[in-house]
Design a protein around this motif. Structure first.
Motif, PDB file in Angstrom:
ATOM      1  N   UNK A 204      31.727  32.505  43.004  1.00 28.36           N
ATOM      2  CA  UNK A 204      30.769  33.293  41.505  1.00 28.36           C
ATOM      3  C   UNK A 204      30.973  32.099  40.394  1.00 28.36           C
ATOM      4  N   UNK A 205      31.220  31.112  40.437  1.00 28.55           N
ATOM      5  CA  UNK A 205      30.857  30.201  39.207  1.00 28.55           C
ATOM      6  C   UNK A 205      30.133  29.110  39.976  1.00 28.55           C
ATOM      7  N   UNK A 206      29.720  29.398  40.512  1.00 29.06           N
ATOM      8  CA  UNK A 206      28.893  27.760  40.902  1.00 29.06           C
ATOM      9  C   UNK A 206      27.942  26.653  40.310  1.00 29.06           C
ATOM     10  N   UNK A 207      27.498  26.711  39.350  1.00 30.58           N
ATOM     11  CA  UNK A 207      26.810  25.495  38.000  1.00 30.58           C
ATOM     12  C   UNK A 207      27.268  26.334  36.823  1.00 30.58           C
ATOM     13  N   UNK A 208      28.551  25.818  36.803  1.00 29.37           N
ATOM     14  CA  UNK A 208      29.770  25.376  35.235  1.00 29.37           C
ATOM     15  C   UNK A 208      29.398  25.158  34.238  1.00 29.37           C
ATOM     16  N   UNK A 209      28.745  23.751  35.185  1.00 26.60           N
ATOM     17  CA  UNK A 209      27.322  23.259  33.130  1.00 26.60           C
ATOM     18  C   UNK A 209      26.046  24.047  33.249  1.00 26.60           C
ATOM     19  N   UNK A 210      26.216  24.280  33.964  1.00 28.15           N
ATOM     20  CA  UNK A 210      24.568  25.622  33.009  1.00 28.15           C
ATOM     21  C   UNK A 210      25.167  26.248  32.710  1.00 28.15           C
ATOM     22  N   UNK A 211      26.173  27.201  33.048  1.00 27.92           N
ATOM     23  CA  UNK A 211      26.957  28.285  32.902  1.00 27.92           C
ATOM     24  C   UNK A 211      27.729  28.145  30.421  1.00 27.92           C
ATOM     25  N   UNK A 212      27.849  26.619  30.655  1.00 26.10           N
ATOM     26  CA  UNK A 212      28.386  26.196  29.696  1.00 26.10           C
ATOM     27  C   UNK A 212      27.298  25.760  28.928  1.00 26.10           C
ATOM     28  N   UNK A 213      25.856  25.131  29.352  1.00 27.56           N
ATOM     29  CA  UNK A 213      24.657  25.349  28.467  1.00 27.56           C
ATOM     30  C   UNK A 213      24.245  26.005  28.069  1.00 27.56           C
ATOM     31  N   UNK A 214      24.369  27.084  29.121  1.00 26.69           N
ATOM     32  CA  UNK A 214      23.777  29.094  28.475  1.00 26.69           C
ATOM     33  C   UNK A 214      24.059  29.262  27.521  1.00 26.69           C
ATOM     34  N   UNK A 215      25.796  28.971  27.556  1.00 22.04           N
ATOM     35  CA  UNK A 215      26.514  29.744  26.269  1.00 22.04           C
ATOM     36  C   UNK A 215      26.059  28.763  24.962  1.00 22.04           C
ATOM     37  N   UNK A 216      26.646  27.514  25.257  1.00 24.51           N
ATOM     38  CA  UNK A 216      26.026  26.533  24.092  1.00 24.51           C
ATOM     39  C   UNK A 216      25.073  26.624  23.618  1.00 24.51           C
ATOM     40  N   UNK A 217      23.706  27.329  24.150  1.00 25.90           N
ATOM     41  CA  UNK A 217      22.779  26.928  23.807  1.00 25.90           C
ATOM     42  C   UNK A 217      22.569  28.467  22.889  1.00 25.90           C
ATOM     43  N   UNK A 218      23.281  29.353  22.741  1.00 22.04           N
ATOM     44  CA  UNK A 218      23.493  30.172  22.228  1.00 22.04           C
ATOM     45  C   UNK A 218      24.371  30.607  20.734  1.00 22.04           C
TER      46      UNK A 218
END
Length: 984
Positions: A348-362
């Protein structure tokens, strides 16, 4: 110990009769851990058995068996420590990090009294009783210990360790108001054993951490003093005709408190932080909006929600991921050992760095939930267990999770190491530390059961949990704060479900726990929040909309709930931290855009007001750090001479300028409040014992008998696993049934409404007659029946219930004759007008209309759905900023500076890099604004200081409001750091 006085230890002489190779006791009367050491002989030589010894920083007395130290920690701060000659602490204070100060004082033996007098504080000790009185430098009395029994101290043995059971009592003035002690357990309020009142006079409080209670053992008085009790066990506070008394079950050092005084309550807060630590600054984005729910199931969903906020143009700064991102179990199944192991579910959370990066990009930040319970199968558990740093009892939430020992320095370091590697290094910005009471069993709302659960942990690294019952939260937040400060220059922001004295130094903000949605609960958040912040812990929040929403079928689809949510959201806009959170229903504000446009418009106006206020709020957050200020303020802090504000529970000051009066009743969707749960005092089992006798069965139709029970009250809510214990004898929370029997005793004569509320099927019998039957699957609903009863009359009860799946609850309730009369009264007062008392000592302006109103009177205005009553104190400078999607979006945007005439005013604008601790090294800028009301001149001072990336030039639009309206169009100033004066 006062380390500045260590050189004096060698000068102490020891009586010849007690020859020893032990080092002599310290001259200060405190040992190396800062605890009392008796310096006086056990035999008294003076009349009445009273003896004393002057110390470099105070005095030690002996009266009978009691040894008492009075030690100066500041000009108007003293520590008072009393015991029976032995001190059983093995470690320094967890709360107080200050040392005694070298305050000059005179010691005068007056025959019947012994007096210590410094320039600002006089303490008189009654030689007969040992009681203390405290007065200012001019002789005005602050308060005194009870003359008859200033303290009671009894030696006890708890968990095979010596300690004291203690109490001490103060005699309060008749018109004195007292505040503080934190957010008191909401469950006890629901039971009717506590009241949700800001003023603690004539209250009895159980001071135990729970899911819905954050205890802080600090009392603040309108007489401009405070008391900090440095005790960690279960405690009770009671104010009555005999005085204000604090009792502690286990106080190894005896009675130990700090008296703190000043010219106002802000001085007392400052003294508290001198003792326990300053409150560091939060990142600026922490003063925006937080969006949280239980829970976002995948990384795709949390990013989708974050993007939708941006696409819809609804401001947001933090999005929050609640539990189970680590995987390992499904709802209703057995939870595996991954619980809070600082790891991520690879499905369900396979790429935490990609997830946090997407949130930071916002341009958003990510906060994530962690717990002190750690799953057995995680590397974190393995490392903790290698050093014996988890407690044996299983955490109720998982059959494979146990709580780590936060009282161990090594335990805190190991815990943080995994937090950093698993979460912070993956891009997580802030920690949400749940269950920090510490939560052990599932009955985390019940303080009595919480006490038993915590004690069941046994001993921690510092001692038994009886003496260390309450401060687990301080220890675990201290560990993560220290770890982040040692490894990063990024500001720490932590949310914790519990609080304790000293929490502010760990950058920890508390919240009020898993509260239920109701208008009563909303009202409690106002007095409860101020009861936290007035103790010196400045940052607090609550679940906007309530965590559980059991009384509003359909949740967000229910217009009555949407009205409550809107008013709660408006109140949240003036919390130190603004945070939406809850379970079961959808509450992202943008969903109301189509669902209920008037609600959406009101929410949008409230959040935009919050963001426009950021220059005001962030500048005041600097005052919190630099000058020990308090942002969310009891009215008495700013209007000490107006006794009418002492008992106002539903209004507060937000900073020096704004009086906030949230709407706390329905205006558009009036519905009767839920009938109250019938108290156990009026229920009897068939054999005439308190409560109701119950029998559970497997199956929906009483097929297979299971366990029996006697319930003190019939009020069961079984959330889905893992949030509940199974009923007795059952192994599933689905497809069971139950019967209860007994009788009800009427406390008064008149017409009652007796009812059942439940999910799925229920039946009620009164005196053998079936009066309610709703035997079908469905959501929670309520049915009631009217009956006239005489006082003392007994009514035979029978209740049947079956539970299918989904929500799980059943409750026996009533409306008494008094309740029904009060309901009729409330129905007659429906309207959209709100009356607010505006304190004396200032005039006021309606924030929306600009109308000027004289202080010291009530004022009534219309408060439609998009208005929260808000008033500006005359003699204020209010800086506001632009509309933004996040708090740091427009760093160089113009500011509006509005001056509200009617008195001289000052305000200091503050700027820094919004994110790091460079401000501690002087990298920040301030601009002093001063309004001379008589001369009608606004002075904008020269900018002081600088930092990298500072906005050098800013447009200021200056308005003057007097006589109920702006005096002229805005005056535009391009401020470049040079002083400016504007005449009006």
């Amino acid at each position: 110990m006062n380390y500045k006085q260590m050189a004096t230890i060698a000068a102490i002489t020891v009586a010849a009769a007690s020859c020893t190779t032990e080092p002599p006791p310290p001259a200060s009367g405190l040992d190396e851990n800062g605890h009392l050491v008796s310096l006086l002989p056990e035999t008294q030589e003076t009349d009445g058995g009273f003896d004393y010894r002057r110390l470099p920083d105070g005095v030690q007395i002996r009266l009978g068996d009691t040894v008492k130290n009075v030690i100066f920690y500041g000009p108007r701060t003293v520590r008072v420590n009393s015991n029976l000659g032995d001190n059983y602490w093995q470690h320094p204070s967890l709360v107080v990090i200050d040392q005694p100060d070298p305050i000059a004082f005179e010691l005068e033996d007056g025959g019947t009294t012994l007096k210590l007098a410094s320039a600002e504080l006089t303490i008189e000790i009654d030689k007969h009783s040992g009681s203390l009185s405290f007065s200012d430098g001019n002789g005005k009395l602050y308060t005194r210990e009870s003359a008859g029994a200033p303290q009671r101290i009894e030696k006890v043995e708890i968990a095979e360790a010596p300690s004291y059971e203690v109490s001490n009592t103060f005699s309060l003035k008749q018109d004195e108001a007292i505040y503080g002690f934190g957010f008191i357990n909401e469950t006890e309020i629901d039971r009717g054993t506590q009241e949700s009142l800001l003023n603690r006079r004539n209250q009895e409080l159980l001071l135990v951490q729970t899911n819905v209670g954050s205890v802080i053992p600090v009392m603040m008085s309108t007489e401009n003093y405070g008391i900090l009790w440095d005790t960690y066990s279960a405690m009770k506070f009671k104010d009555n005709a005999e005085g204000a008394t604090l009792w502690a079950e286990s106080a190894p050092g005896g009675v130990d408190y700090y008296f703190m005084a000043g010219d106002g309550m802000d001085d007392v807060v400052s003294a508290y932080r001198d003792l326990t630590g300053d409150a560091p600054m939060y990142p600026k984005q922490a003063f925006g909006l937080f969006m949280s729910k239980e829970r976002y199931p995948t990384q795709e969903r949390i990013v989708e929600v974050a993007r939708t906020f941006r696409e819809e143009g609804f401001p947001l700064d933090y999005i929050v991921q609640d539990w189970q991102y680590w995987g390992g179990g499904e709802w209703g199944g057995e939870w595996d050992g991954n619980w809070s192991g600082m790891i991520w579910d690879p499905e369900r959370f396979p790429e935490p760095e990609a997830m946090t990066s997407a949130i930071h990009d916002l341009n958003m930040k990510l906060m994530i939930s962690i717990w002190p319970s750690v799953g057995n199968d995680t590397p974190l558990a393995a490392e903790l267990d290698g050093h014996g740093l988890r407690f044996e009892p299983l955490h109720w939430i998982s059959k494979k999770a146990r709580i780590y020992d936060a009282f161990s320095e090594q335990g805190r370091e190991i815990y943080f190491k995994h937090v950093k590697a698993g979460l912070l290094d993956k891009g997580v910005d802030a920690l949400w530390m749940d269950g920090t009471e510490v939560e052990v069993g599932s009955a985390c709302w019940d303080p009595d059961k919480v006490v038993a659960d915590i004690k069941s942990l046994g001993n921690n690294a510092m001692g038994d949990f009886s003496r260390y019952l309450n401060p687990y939260t301080l220890m675990t937040t201290q560990g993560t704060y220290d770890g982040q400060r040692a490894t990063s220059n990024k500001r720490v922001f932590t949310l914790t479900r519990s609080a304790w004295a000293g929490a502010q130094r760990t950058a920890a903000a508390s919240w009020s726990g898993d509260i239920h949605a109701s208008w009563d609960t909303l009202r409690r958040q106002i007095s409860g929040g101020v009861s936290v912040t007035i103790t010196g812990n400045p940052y607090w929040t609550n679940d906007i909309g309530g965590f559980f929403v059991p009384n509003y079928p359909g949740g967000e689809q229910n217009p009555a709930y949407r009205e409550l949510f809107t008013r709660w959201f408006q109140y949240g806009a003036f919390n130190p931290i603004m945070r939406v959170h809850g379970t079961h229903i959808e509450r992202e504000p943008y969903i109301f855009k189509e669902l209920d446009p008037p609600v959406y418009d009101a929410l949008k106006q409230a959040v935009e007001l919050r963001y426009r206020m950021l220059p005001y709020t962030y500048s005041l957050s600097w005052q919190v750090t630099e000058n020990d200020y308090t942002l969310m303020r009891a009215l008495a802090m700013d209007f000490p001479r107006d006794k009418r504000v002492h008992n106002i529970n539903d209004a507060f000051m937000y900073g020096p300028s704004l009086l906030v009066h949230p709407v706390t009743r329905p205006m558009y969707h009036l519905e009767d409040p839920p009938a109250k749960t019938i108290p156990g005092a009026y229920l009897r089992t068939p054999d005439n014992k308190p409560g109701l006798a119950g029998q559970y069965f497997s199956g929906r139709n009483f097929e297979q008998p299971a366990g029996k029970v006697v319930d003190a009250v019939l009020d069961h809510t079984w959330p889905g696993p893992p949030l509940a214990d199974f009923p007795p004898g059952l192994s599933s929370l689905n497809n069971f049934s139950a019967r209860w029997s007994g009788s009800l005793i009427a406390p008064e004569s008149g017409e009652y409404e007796i009812g059942l509320e439940g999910d799925d099927g229920f039946v009620l019998y009164l005196n053998g007659e079936k009066v309610i039957e709703d035997w079908k699957s469905g959501g929670r609903r309520y049915h009631g029946v009217k009956r006239k009863l005489e006082q003392g009359e007994r009514v035979k009860l029978g209740i049947e219930h079956y539970q299918g799946e989904s929500d799980r609850n059943v409750r026996l309730s009533w409306r008494t004759p008094k309740d029904i009369a009060e309901l009729e009264r409330k129905r007659s007062t429906v309207g959209t007008r709100v009356t607010t008392y505006l304190p004396a000592g200032a005039d006021w302006y309606d924030y929306y209309s600009g109308e000027k109103i004289r202080g010291g009177q009530e004022h009534t205005r219309e408060a439609p759905l998009d208005i929260i009553p808000l008033y500006v104190r005359a003699g204020s400078i209010l800086p506001t900023g632009p509309l933004q999607q996040y708090a740091t979006e427009k760093p160089d945007a113009p500011y509006d500076i509005t001056v509200y005439a009617g008195g001289d005013a000052e305000f200091t604008l503050y700027q820094d890099d919004n994110e790091t601790y460079d401000y501690e090294r002087g990298q920040y800028a301030t601009v002093a604004l001063r309004w001379d009301d008589k001369q009608r001149i606004l002075s904008i001072g020269e900018r002081q200081g600088s930092f990298a990336g500072m906005t050098e030039r800013r447009e200021l639009n200056v308005r003057l409001v007097s006589n109920g309206r702006p005096d002229s169009p805005a005056r535009k100033v391009v401020y470049d750091g040079s002083p400016v004066k504007l005449s009006f």
